[in-house]
Design a protein around this motif. Structure first.
Motif, PDB file in Angstrom:
ATOM      1  N   LEU B 260       0.837  -1.209   0.000  1.00  0.00           N
ATOM      2  CA  LEU B 260       0.000   0.000   0.000  1.00  0.00           C
ATOM      3  C   LEU B 260       0.873   1.262   0.000  1.00  0.00           C
ATOM      4  O   LEU B 260       0.538   2.264  -0.631  1.00  0.00           O
ATOM      5  CB  LEU B 260      -0.954  -0.002   1.190  1.00  0.00           C
ATOM      6  N   VAL B 263       1.738   1.941  -3.443  1.00  0.00           N
ATOM      7  CA  VAL B 263       0.633   2.579  -4.177  1.00  0.00           C
ATOM      8  C   VAL B 263       0.599   4.078  -3.840  1.00  0.00           C
ATOM      9  O   VAL B 263       0.419   4.926  -4.725  1.00  0.00           O
ATOM     10  CB  VAL B 263      -0.719   1.899  -3.849  1.00  0.00           C
ATOM     11  N   GLY B 293      -4.254  -3.209  -4.940  1.00  0.00           N
ATOM     12  CA  GLY B 293      -5.037  -2.943  -3.725  1.00  0.00           C
ATOM     13  C   GLY B 293      -6.052  -4.058  -3.492  1.00  0.00           C
ATOM     14  O   GLY B 293      -6.202  -4.549  -2.361  1.00  0.00           O
TER      15      GLY B 293
END
Lengths: 135, 420
Positions: B260, B263, B293
């Protein structure tokens, strides 16, 4: 701002009788009206023909040219890339050398690739900004 | 500059062999999925799923990574490739190995075929590692991408060594513990270690370049690096020593946080971009991060439900599918829309640039075909993934058919680039 951001010394005319104006050559973003030699103008015009193959924008409008000196026997260009370690740097530098050598065969060409000072977006010309969708 | 990137570029034909084979493998993979859609359910440990997984990971993804690393490591890290000839040898050994391995798995012909083909794949892998390490040994300027690549190479070593062990164990069982445990480590090190580390590292180098993005913090990228690596190494120790399940959950959590963070890093890069228009390559990258995700969420669900249950098996399949197609393939497809034009341009047009009119790389890609490919790809992955999770299986069939269509469009786009 002058899109080339070249210092005045770098653009100083070789000789007064051989001097012209950047604006006279109808090059883009001729802000500031630097006086420089016809030959320097021609070299810049040649450089406008060299595109970054990824962006499709020429190296002059991208603001990659830091310094340009033209003497009787030599042409010296100091330039950079938008991103350090750009995989295209070799091809772009070689394209610049090739083009200058083709149009100015009587002069020795030196193209210096530098990473400092680092390129910044402020160096883009208005045309380049428009092409990138920043306008 | 003493060494210009064009002079450090590896042999065009050698690198092209990897990309062309990978593209062909991708089309074969998607077409096989659409033809055998009815078999993709139940436990993941079954011949056809194993064979297709290896066509995906070895023939499509890893083959592309080989080509991309041969092409990009020398120009990005500014070092010449140690040996182009070794890359050529590696290709043929690898091709023979993965053909044998995939067909051996498809027919479930364990024994000599799997032993030999597994050994060939591993040998090709070790040759690649040797070539890359010798190349990277001479790098003077290390950056974050370099560390991602190094970590990826470490996981590649572990993945292929474990893979060879498993292949031999099929015919001549010698592992005392369940081979499913080893299979899980093998799969995680392959996907979250080798594939993710490399494509994330490469993407982090390419995306800011293509989007012209400056002045962003690299902190999330460092967090991603450490969290994913500590999580992966912890998983390996945990799976090997057989500790409490709770620790496995903690390591999975670390990997999830790391991914994450990555990202978030990409969001920072894209937010600061100067080039506002997003081309197909960038859109593919963004799509892949959305699927990453989703994969993280599926992964978290997976570690929280009892393994072996019916829902566990369905989610495990969907998780593998989303990681391989939604994340890895999407990011790779996007990167190939940039890397292959770059490769062809460098070979065909770079020698004339400056003295003749040459196309830009964007002009080399058939934009309409590429856009159609992206749309079909997205719809295909969503429908197929949904089909795997909630059933009915027919949904997976429809999704994989769309995926097959998109892969054929991709194939034509790549042929078009080479023919420019």
């Amino acid at each position: 701002m002058n899109i080339f951001d070249l210092d005045e010394k770098a653009l100083a005319p070789d000789s007064p009788e051989n001097s012209g104006s950047y604006a006279d050559l109808d090059l883009p973003g001729t802000v500031g009206g630097n006086q420089f030699s016809i030959e320097q103008g021609l070299v810049l015009q040649t450089l406008r023909g060299i595109l970054d193959p990824e962006l499709g924008i020429n190296v002059v409008d991208l603001g990659l040219v830091y310094e340009l000196r033209v003497t009787e026997n030599d042409i010296y260009i100091k330039m950079t890339m938008t991103t350090p370690g750009c995989p295209m740097h070799g091809s772009i530098i070689e394209a610049v050398e090739r083009a200058i050598e083709l149009y100015f065969p009587q002069k020795k060409t030196v193209v210096d690739l530098v990473w400092e000072p680092q390129w910044t977006p402020e160096r883009l010309s208005e045309e380049a900004k428009e092409m990138l969708g920043m306008g | 500059m003493d060494l210009l990137s064009t002079k450090m570029a590896p042999p065009f034909r050698m690198v092209s062999k990897y990309f062309v084979s990978a593209t062909l493998a991708y089309v074969v993979l998607c077409v096989c999925l659409s033809l055998g859609w009815n078999e993709i359910h139940g436990h993941f440990f079954q011949p056809h799923i194993l064979a297709l997984t290896h066509i995906a990971t070895l023939a499509w993804i890893t083959m592309t990574i080989f080509g991309a690393m041969f092409q990009l490591v020398p120009v990005v890290l500014e070092v010449p490739l140690w040996s182009g000839r070794l890359g050529e040898w590696q290709f043929w050994i690898y091709l023979a190995g993965l053909t044998g391995l995939s067909s051996g798995m498809w027919m479930f012909q364990v024994g000599l075929l799997l032993d030999i083909s597994g050994a060939l794949v591993a040998l090709a892998g070790y040759l690649f590692l040797w070539n890359m390490l010798r190349t990277m040994f001479t790098v003077e300027k290390w950056d974050l991408t370099g560390y991602f690549l190094l970590a990826g190479l470490l996981y590649f070593f572990i993945t292929i060594t474990l893979g060879l062990t498993l292949a031999i164990n099929f015919g001549h069982p010698f592992i005392s513990r369940s081979h499913i445990d080893f299979l899980k480590i093998h799969a995680h090190f392959g996907l979250a270690g080798w594939v993710s580390m490399i494509i994330m590292g490469v993407a982090m180098k390419l995306l800011p370049m293509f989007a012209i993005s400056h002045k962003y913090s690299l902190r999330p990228m460092w967090i991603a690096f450490w969290f994913v690596n500590v999580g992966l190494l912890g998983t390996m120790v945990e799976e090997s020593l057989g500790g409490p399940d709770i620790l496995l959950g903690v390591y999975a959590g670390l990997i999830a946080i790391g991914l994450l963070a990555y990202v978030i890093q990409i969001v920072l890069v894209l937010r600061g971009r100067l080039r506002k228009a997003l081309d197909v390559a960038m859109k593919h990258a963004i799509v892949s991060f959305v699927f990453l995700g989703i994969a993280v969420i599926l992964g978290c669900i997976l570690v929280s439900i009892p393994s072996g249950s019916e829902s566990y098996l369905r989610i495990a399949l969907a998780y593998g599918f989303v990681v391989i197609f939604g994340f890895a393939s999407s990011l790779i497809l996007g990167e190939l829309y940039k890397i292959i034009p770059f490769l062809v341009w460098l070979n065909k047009y770079a020698p004339r640039a400056g003295i003749a009119v040459v196309p830009t790389m964007k002009e080399m890609v058939n934009d309409r075909l590429a856009k159609a490919e992206l749309v079909l790809f997205c719809i295909g992955v969503i429908i197929a993934g949904t089909g795997l999770i909630i059933q009915p299986q027919m949904l997976f069939g429809i999704g994989s058919l769309l995926l097959a269509g998109s892969s054929i469009l991709f194939g034509f786009t790549i042929i078009g680039i080479y023919r420019r």
